[in-house]
Design a protein around this motif. Sequence first.
Motif, mmCIF file in Angstrom:
data_model
loop_
_atom_site.group_PDB
_atom_site.id
_atom_site.type_symbol
_atom_site.label_atom_id
_atom_site.label_comp_id
_atom_site.label_asym_id
_atom_site.label_seq_id
_atom_site.Cartn_x
_atom_site.Cartn_y
_atom_site.Cartn_z
ATOM 1 N N ALA A 100 0.841 -1.208 0.000
ATOM 2 C CA ALA A 100 0.000 0.000 0.000
ATOM 3 C C ALA A 100 0.870 1.249 0.000
ATOM 4 N N PHE A 101 1.957 1.229 0.786
ATOM 5 C CA PHE A 101 2.846 2.392 0.829
ATOM 6 C C PHE A 101 3.600 2.565 -0.482
ATOM 7 N N LEU A 102 4.046 1.463 -1.091
ATOM 8 C CA LEU A 102 4.759 1.559 -2.360
ATOM 9 C C LEU A 102 3.878 2.206 -3.427
ATOM 10 N N VAL A 103 2.598 1.840 -3.453
ATOM 11 C CA VAL A 103 1.680 2.432 -4.436
ATOM 12 C C VAL A 103 1.441 3.905 -4.125
ATOM 13 N N ALA A 104 1.137 4.214 -2.856
ATOM 14 C CA ALA A 104 0.864 5.596 -2.473
ATOM 15 C C ALA A 104 2.062 6.492 -2.730
ATOM 16 N N SER A 105 3.247 6.011 -2.361
ATOM 17 C CA SER A 105 4.450 6.833 -2.517
ATOM 18 C C SER A 105 4.783 7.043 -3.985
ATOM 19 N N ALA A 106 4.510 6.045 -4.822
ATOM 20 C CA ALA A 106 4.756 6.214 -6.248
ATOM 21 C C ALA A 106 3.944 7.376 -6.801
ATOM 22 N N VAL A 107 2.705 7.498 -6.340
ATOM 23 C CA VAL A 107 1.830 8.561 -6.837
ATOM 24 C C VAL A 107 2.261 9.917 -6.298
ATOM 25 N N PHE A 108 2.396 10.039 -4.967
ATOM 26 C CA PHE A 108 2.691 11.381 -4.447
ATOM 27 C C PHE A 108 4.121 11.822 -4.735
ATOM 28 N N ARG A 109 5.062 10.889 -4.900
ATOM 29 C CA ARG A 109 6.421 11.295 -5.265
ATOM 30 C C ARG A 109 6.466 11.884 -6.670
ATOM 31 N N ASP A 110 5.603 11.384 -7.554
ATOM 32 C CA ASP A 110 5.528 11.952 -8.892
ATOM 33 C C ASP A 110 5.009 13.389 -8.825
ATOM 34 N N GLY A 111 4.014 13.629 -7.974
ATOM 35 C CA GLY A 111 3.507 14.992 -7.806
ATOM 36 C C GLY A 111 4.534 15.918 -7.204
ATOM 37 N N VAL A 165 -3.265 15.030 -4.337
ATOM 38 C CA VAL A 165 -4.476 14.620 -3.612
ATOM 39 C C VAL A 165 -4.660 13.105 -3.694
ATOM 40 N N ALA A 166 -4.413 12.540 -4.877
ATOM 41 C CA ALA A 166 -4.529 11.090 -5.034
ATOM 42 C C ALA A 166 -3.549 10.368 -4.107
ATOM 43 N N GLY A 167 -2.321 10.877 -4.028
ATOM 44 C CA GLY A 167 -1.351 10.278 -3.111
ATOM 45 C C GLY A 167 -1.778 10.403 -1.664
#
Length: 466
Positions: free
Chosen positions: A279-290, A443-445
Motif C-alpha cells: 500500500a505504501f509503495l503504491v501511495a508513494s509512487a503517486v505522491f512522489r511523482d507529484g 491529492v490522489a497520493g
Amino acid sequence: MTATPAAAVPQRTDRRALVSWALWDWGSAAFNAVVTTFVFSTYLASRAFVDPRLVAAEGTSAAATRAVERELAQNAATVSTALTVAGIVVALVAPAVGRLADSSGHRRRSVLVATIGIALSIGAMVFVAPSQPYLVLGAALLGIGTVAYEIATVGYNAMLGQVASGPKTGRVSAIGWAAGYFGGIVLLVVLLVLCIQDFGTPGVAGVLQLPATVATGQWDVRVAIGIAAVWLAVSSVPLFLTVPEAAPDRTQTGGLLGAYRDLGRHVARLWRERRNVLAFLVASAVFRDGVGAVFTFGGIIAAQVFGFSASEVILFAIVANVVAGVATFLSGRLDDRFGSRALITVSLIGLVVCGTAVLAVGTAQIGFWVLGLALCVFVGPVQSSSRAYLARLATPGREGELFGLYATTGRAASFLAPALFGVAVTLTGSTRFGILGIVVVLVAGLVLMAFVKREDGAAAVPRVGG
C-alpha cells in the motif's frame, strides 16, 4: 573493511559513517541539479540544437518561426524518448539489482559501480557539441546517467539502516536529503560564478573568462558539466572508504534469474502477509511523482505566468533549495517523534493547499515567491520521510530488494503529473492551470496514504523472505 551483520541494527549513529553517507547525497546534486534540472537538460532543449539557418531566419517569417518550433518539439521528444527508455530499464532491473546486492553482501559495491557510471556519463556530456547530430548522443547520455543514478540510489537508500539506529532513522534520512539540497545550492553558485554568469561583460563567461568560442561552442555549459562530474566523483569517495558492507543474505541464491524468481515470491508474500508495504509503495509512487513535478514545472510557471526572467528563475531555484534544505533538516526530529506517516500526510496537505493557492494570486511575483517557497517547505520532508518509512518497514538484510521495488513503482507512476499538467494546460489554454494537474496527483497520493498504517513496531516484523 569488514561487513556488518545485516540483521543488526546499530545502537548508536556512527558520525563518521553518517557524514560519509550524506556526502554522496551532497555530490549527487551534480546529476539532479546540474544535469536533469538547470543546466544540461536546458542546454539540450535550447536552440543550440536547431538548424542554425532556421534560427537565423526566425522572426523574419511565420514559416521560419513554425519550423524552429517544430524542431524544438522534435528535440524535446528525443530527450523524452531517452528518459522513457531509461525508466523502463530501471523498472525492470532495479529490484533484481537490489536483491543481488543483498544476497551477495555487495551493496556498497553496487553503489560504487553505478556511481562510476553516473560520473562517466556526466563527463562524456562535455563532448556534446551544440549541433543537431550531437542531440541523440546527449539524450542517450542523459538516459544512461538516469539508469545509473536510479540503480545507485537503490543501494544507497538501503545503506540507511547501516548508518542510523532505529530511533534516529528519520533524522538521518533528513540529513541526507538536506545535504543533497545544499550540495545543489553550492554547486550551482560555483558553476554560475566560474562558467555561466557573464555579469554583463561581453565575451566573458564567468571568472574563468572562457574564450570567444564560448558563443559558438557552448563551452560555458560544457565546462560546467565537467566540473559537475568531478564534484560527484570526489564527494562520493568517503562513502566507499567509511561505510562497511552489510553481511550477505545467504538464504537466497541463484544469480540474476534467481533474483527475479525470488522477487516474485517476495511480492506474493508481501501481498499475503504485509499488504501495508505494498500500500505504501503504491501511495508513494503517486505522491512522489507529484512532488517531483513541483520542481519540474515550477520554473515554467514562474517564467510564463509570473514573468520571471531567466536570472530570476535561477535565483528562485537557489532560494527554494535553501528553504527545502533547512525544512528537510529540521523535519528529521519531527519524523522521529511523530512518525514518518504523520509527517508525510501533513506535508502533502501543505502542498495541496499551497499549490491550489497559486491559482488565486494573480500575476504578482511576490505571490509566487511566498507560495512557491511555502511549497518548498513541504517538498523535502515528504521525500525524506518516505525513505525513512520504508527503511523502518524493511526486513533486515532485504533492504536493497525493497528499495528496488520503491524505485520501480516510482518509475511506473512517473507519467502521471506531466500528463495531467499537459491536459490541464491544453483544456484551459493557460499554463497557470497546469498546477491543477499536479494538485490532483498530490491529492490522489494523500488519499492512498489513508490506507497506509503507522510504522509503529515495524522493526519487529517477521522476515517475509525465506
